[in-house]
Design a protein around this motif. Structure first.
Motif, PDB file in Angstrom:
ATOM      1  N   SER A  28      69.947 -41.126   7.179  1.00  0.00           N
ATOM      2  CA  SER A  28      69.993 -42.476   6.598  1.00  0.00           C
ATOM      3  C   SER A  28      69.060 -42.617   5.402  1.00  0.00           C
ATOM      4  O   SER A  28      69.366 -43.329   4.441  1.00  0.00           O
ATOM      5  CB  SER A  28      69.637 -43.520   7.663  1.00  0.00           C
ATOM      6  N   ASP A  29      67.902 -41.927   5.448  1.00  0.00           N
ATOM      7  CA  ASP A  29      66.947 -41.986   4.333  1.00  0.00           C
ATOM      8  C   ASP A  29      67.214 -40.920   3.282  1.00  0.00           C
ATOM      9  O   ASP A  29      66.475 -40.838   2.295  1.00  0.00           O
ATOM     10  CB  ASP A  29      65.511 -41.837   4.854  1.00  0.00           C
ATOM     11  N   LYS A  30      68.240 -40.082   3.541  1.00  0.00           N
ATOM     12  CA  LYS A  30      68.590 -38.990   2.634  1.00  0.00           C
ATOM     13  C   LYS A  30      67.412 -38.054   2.384  1.00  0.00           C
ATOM     14  O   LYS A  30      67.113 -37.655   1.265  1.00  0.00           O
ATOM     15  CB  LYS A  30      69.116 -39.541   1.311  1.00  0.00           C
ATOM     16  N   GLY A  31      66.723 -37.752   3.457  1.00  0.00           N
ATOM     17  CA  GLY A  31      65.580 -36.845   3.382  1.00  0.00           C
ATOM     18  C   GLY A  31      64.481 -37.293   4.325  1.00  0.00           C
ATOM     19  O   GLY A  31      64.555 -38.362   4.933  1.00  0.00           O
ATOM     20  N   ILE A  32      63.455 -36.457   4.446  1.00  0.00           N
ATOM     21  CA  ILE A  32      62.316 -36.806   5.292  1.00  0.00           C
ATOM     22  C   ILE A  32      61.524 -37.926   4.632  1.00  0.00           C
ATOM     23  O   ILE A  32      61.191 -37.826   3.443  1.00  0.00           O
ATOM     24  CB  ILE A  32      61.414 -35.576   5.508  1.00  0.00           C
ATOM     25  N   PRO A  33      61.221 -39.005   5.357  1.00  0.00           N
ATOM     26  CA  PRO A  33      60.444 -40.097   4.766  1.00  0.00           C
ATOM     27  C   PRO A  33      59.133 -39.578   4.176  1.00  0.00           C
ATOM     28  O   PRO A  33      58.441 -38.772   4.810  1.00  0.00           O
ATOM     29  CB  PRO A  33      60.182 -41.029   5.959  1.00  0.00           C
ATOM     30  N   PRO A  34      58.777 -40.001   2.985  1.00  0.00           N
ATOM     31  CA  PRO A  34      57.588 -39.442   2.314  1.00  0.00           C
ATOM     32  C   PRO A  34      56.292 -39.685   3.072  1.00  0.00           C
ATOM     33  O   PRO A  34      55.349 -38.905   2.950  1.00  0.00           O
ATOM     34  CB  PRO A  34      57.582 -40.170   0.955  1.00  0.00           C
TER      35      PRO A  34
ATOM     36  N   ALA B 158      59.554 -43.994  14.651  1.00  0.00           N
ATOM     37  CA  ALA B 158      58.466 -43.320  15.356  1.00  0.00           C
ATOM     38  C   ALA B 158      58.778 -41.848  15.579  1.00  0.00           C
ATOM     39  O   ALA B 158      57.904 -40.987  15.451  1.00  0.00           O
ATOM     40  CB  ALA B 158      58.220 -44.009  16.698  1.00  0.00           C
ATOM     41  N   ALA B 159      60.042 -41.541  15.914  1.00  0.00           N
ATOM     42  CA  ALA B 159      60.410 -40.180  16.291  1.00  0.00           C
ATOM     43  C   ALA B 159      60.280 -39.201  15.139  1.00  0.00           C
ATOM     44  O   ALA B 159      59.944 -38.031  15.354  1.00  0.00           O
ATOM     45  CB  ALA B 159      61.839 -40.157  16.828  1.00  0.00           C
ATOM     46  N   VAL B 160      60.524 -39.658  13.925  1.00  0.00           N
ATOM     47  CA  VAL B 160      60.474 -38.727  12.804  1.00  0.00           C
ATOM     48  C   VAL B 160      59.064 -38.159  12.636  1.00  0.00           C
ATOM     49  O   VAL B 160      58.885 -37.059  12.111  1.00  0.00           O
ATOM     50  CB  VAL B 160      60.945 -39.430  11.504  1.00  0.00           C
ATOM     51  N   GLY B 161      58.067 -38.884  13.134  1.00  0.00           N
ATOM     52  CA  GLY B 161      56.698 -38.363  13.099  1.00  0.00           C
ATOM     53  C   GLY B 161      56.486 -37.198  14.039  1.00  0.00           C
ATOM     54  O   GLY B 161      55.456 -36.511  13.966  1.00  0.00           O
ATOM     55  N   ALA B 162      57.433 -36.966  14.972  1.00  0.00           N
ATOM     56  CA  ALA B 162      57.322 -35.849  15.909  1.00  0.00           C
ATOM     57  C   ALA B 162      57.822 -34.544  15.310  1.00  0.00           C
ATOM     58  O   ALA B 162      57.730 -33.497  15.964  1.00  0.00           O
ATOM     59  CB  ALA B 162      58.110 -36.160  17.180  1.00  0.00           C
ATOM     60  N   LEU B 163      58.357 -34.570  14.105  1.00  0.00           N
ATOM     61  CA  LEU B 163      58.892 -33.369  13.487  1.00  0.00           C
ATOM     62  C   LEU B 163      57.878 -32.223  13.437  1.00  0.00           C
ATOM     63  O   LEU B 163      58.228 -31.073  13.766  1.00  0.00           O
ATOM     64  CB  LEU B 163      59.403 -33.700  12.081  1.00  0.00           C
ATOM     65  N   PRO B 164      56.609 -32.451  13.059  1.00  0.00           N
ATOM     66  CA  PRO B 164      55.637 -31.345  13.077  1.00  0.00           C
ATOM     67  C   PRO B 164      55.448 -30.729  14.446  1.00  0.00           C
ATOM     68  O   PRO B 164      55.243 -29.511  14.566  1.00  0.00           O
ATOM     69  CB  PRO B 164      54.342 -32.004  12.576  1.00  0.00           C
ATOM     70  N   PHE B 165      55.534 -31.544  15.512  1.00  0.00           N
ATOM     71  CA  PHE B 165      55.373 -31.002  16.861  1.00  0.00           C
ATOM     72  C   PHE B 165      56.494 -30.022  17.189  1.00  0.00           C
ATOM     73  O   PHE B 165      56.250 -28.934  17.727  1.00  0.00           O
ATOM     74  CB  PHE B 165      55.359 -32.140  17.894  1.00  0.00           C
ATOM     75  N   PHE B 166      57.725 -30.405  16.887  1.00  0.00           N
ATOM     76  CA  PHE B 166      58.862 -29.516  17.147  1.00  0.00           C
ATOM     77  C   PHE B 166      58.738 -28.233  16.327  1.00  0.00           C
ATOM     78  O   PHE B 166      59.000 -27.130  16.832  1.00  0.00           O
ATOM     79  CB  PHE B 166      60.181 -30.226  16.819  1.00  0.00           C
ATOM     80  N   LEU B 167      58.354 -28.368  15.067  1.00  0.00           N
ATOM     81  CA  LEU B 167      58.229 -27.185  14.216  1.00  0.00           C
ATOM     82  C   LEU B 167      57.175 -26.224  14.746  1.00  0.00           C
ATOM     83  O   LEU B 167      57.404 -25.009  14.831  1.00  0.00           O
ATOM     84  CB  LEU B 167      57.898 -27.610  12.780  1.00  0.00           C
ATOM     85  N   VAL B 168      56.010 -26.751  15.113  1.00  0.00           N
ATOM     86  CA  VAL B 168      54.924 -25.901  15.627  1.00  0.00           C
ATOM     87  C   VAL B 168      55.340 -25.234  16.933  1.00  0.00           C
ATOM     88  O   VAL B 168      55.102 -24.033  17.146  1.00  0.00           O
ATOM     89  CB  VAL B 168      53.638 -26.737  15.823  1.00  0.00           C
TER      90      VAL B 168
END
Length: 512
Positions: A39-45, A223-233
């Motif tokens: 929806s944001d056409k990318g990761i929110p800055p 809120a969930a998009v902030g969890a992206l670093p956790f999944f990556l790590v």
């Protein structure tokens, strides 16, 4: 032949379906992340702005320091174990090491901050010190896996034809270093996901920012998009660990290279005084809690917190039973599946183990809003199931490891003679396996009682557990009451682990 293939298909389907069900909360969060990015056409800055990057770097620094500190502490303890010849002393020290890991990080913090001058230490040093004390048992366990996996015949031949240094360089260290690396990666991830201790000591880390985002955002996606670093790590760490997994460890676990090393290491037959000294040194945080509580902290303790104790045990026992039953079934399905399916399921469980409890709580909240699942919000059903999902990876990994150490070679024979799965469990396996199930139940129970981050998010309004009460009282400055509660929680944890072990050992000795 078609019946065997059909049965294998059913087993694989059931194993994958159960694993997918357990992973559902995380899939909900991943779906929300994907929808937000689309929806944001990318990761929110704001996810990777200067503030977030600084907090991520802070978490990375802390994680690296804790991993190296844990390796040093574990190496010292392993060296002490090699120097001690008494098997009972070794076991007592290892049990105490396991108790340290089962204590909540908040309890470690409360104990260490009572030391005069602790508050004057640099924040990074004080935070890493508390987390090292809680994390180094993981490294001890990994190093011991490497020691037990040493090839006994190879060691015996090497001791005869080569010197001690050559044996260490060519045989022992090549087996231990990969396990040390895996232990370090595991501790790195656990520390990176840690959002309890650092903020209480004034250190800003990314998990704290994520919890703040959960409270401020009005939608799951925000809120969930902030969890992206956790999944990556978590995923990158799993890939690295699998890449460096020492091949052949499982096949040589039963050969027990410790006995060979014992015969070449000059140790001493330790007295109980030496053992007590080592155990007391590891249990310093618990002793400091008793000192900090003083008499004032214990006045009216049960009257004020009796209901919280009862609630903790009631919910903890329910979640532990549910965890053990689910983990037992999943372990059976896993071990009966093909190797590729085993790797997929174990990889999924390890990722769940690595991810923070706050992420599970966020996913469970969203799951409880799905059509037909509103019953999860009744009483504390959501909390019990959340604790179950949080502890299942521990239970399954323990069960898998124990069954790999003690392979049941009669499974295929029982299947051929027509013994059903239920009859096999009831008449053959449970009479043999119940001691280890009791111990695993105790481990799962104490871990559930110490779970904080997910509990904060999913606990029903008006419900208070002991770990929540400790966390809340820490913000009101009642140091004596906090220390007393933390001491009781630590004492309960110790008893819940020691009682099953003592019971099992006594019954086995009576049987023999």
């Amino acid at each position: 032949m078609p019946d065997i293939l059909r049965r294998s298909t059913y087993i694989v389907a059931a194993a994958l379906a159960l694993t997918l069900t357990l992973f559902t909360p995380y899939l909900v969060v991943l779906a929300a992340i994907g929808n937000t990015i689309i929806s944001d056409k990318g990761i929110p800055p704001e996810i990777f702005d200067a503030k977030s990057l600084a907090l991520l770097w802070s978490s990375v620094k802390l994680s690296i320091l804790v991993a190296f500190g844990s390796l040093l502490a574990a190496s010292l303890l392993i060296g002490s174990l090699w120097a001690i010849k008494s098997a009972s002393s070794r076991m007592a020290i290892l049990i105490s090491t396991g108790l340290l890991f089962c204590l909540s990080p908040v309890i470690h913090l409360i104990g260490w901050r009572t030391i005069p001058g602790f508050a004057l230490l640099p924040t990074l040093l004080s935070t890493s010190g508390v987390l090292i004390w809680r994390s180094f048992p993981v490294m001890v366990f990994m190093l011991l896996l490497g020691v037990v996996a040493l090839d006994r015949p190879g060691l015996e031949m090497a001791m005869i034809h080569s010197g001690w240094r050559e044996v260490m360089r060519r045989i022992v260290l090549p087996r231990l270093l990969p396990m040390a690396f895996m232990g370090g990666m595991t501790i790195f991830v656990f520390t990176f996901m840690e959002g309890e201790v650092p903020p209480l000591l004034g250190m800003r880390v990314y998990p704290e920012e994520f919890m703040s985002r959960i409270c401020l955002e009005s939608t799951l996606g925000g809120a969930a998009v902030g969890a992206l670093p956790f999944f990556l790590v978590a995923i990158v760490s799993l890939a690295v660990v699998l890449r460096f997994w020492p091949r052949g460890v499982q096949q040589t676990w039963q050969q027990n290279g410790i006995a060979v090393l014992d015969s070449y290491v000059r140790g001493f037959h330790s007295t109980w005084a030496v053992t007590a000294f080592i155990i007391a040194g590891m249990m310093i945080p618990v002793a400091l809690l008793l000192k900090a509580a003083d008499n004032k902290g214990f006045i009216g303790l049960l009257a004020k917190n009796g209901e919280a104790f009862f609630t903790s045990f009631k919910l903890g026992i329910l979640s532990a039973l549910l965890t053990l039953v689910t983990a037992y079934i999943l372990t059976d399905l896993l071990l009966a599946s093909a190797k590729l399916i085993q790797e997929i399921i174990l990889g999924s469980l390890v990722v769940q183990l690595f991810l923070p409890g706050s992420l599970l709580g966020l996913g469970m909240i969203e799951v409880s809003h799905l059509p037909g699942l509103d019953w999860l919000n009744n009483d504390n059903i959501l909390l019990v199931i959340t604790h179950c999902l949080r502890q299942i990876p521990y239970a399954v990994l323990l069960l898998v490891w124990l069954r790999w150490l003690d392979i049941n070679q009669s499974r295929d024979e029982l299947r051929l003679v027509g013994a059903s799965w239920l009859n096999t469990i009831r008449h053959i396996r449970l009479p043999k396996e119940w001691p280890r199930l009791v111990v695993i139940m105790g481990i799962v129970l104490v871990l559930a009682l110490s779970e904080l981050t997910s509990t904060i998010l999913v606990v029903a309004p008006g419900t208070e557990t002991i770990i929540l009460r400790i966390y809340n009282l820490m913000h009101y400055g009642d140091r004596e009451a906090v220390a007393a509660l933390a001491f009781v929680q630590a004492l309960v944890t110790i008893l819940l682990l020691l009682l099953p072990i003592t019971l099992v050992r006594k019954m086995r000795s009576d049987t023999n």
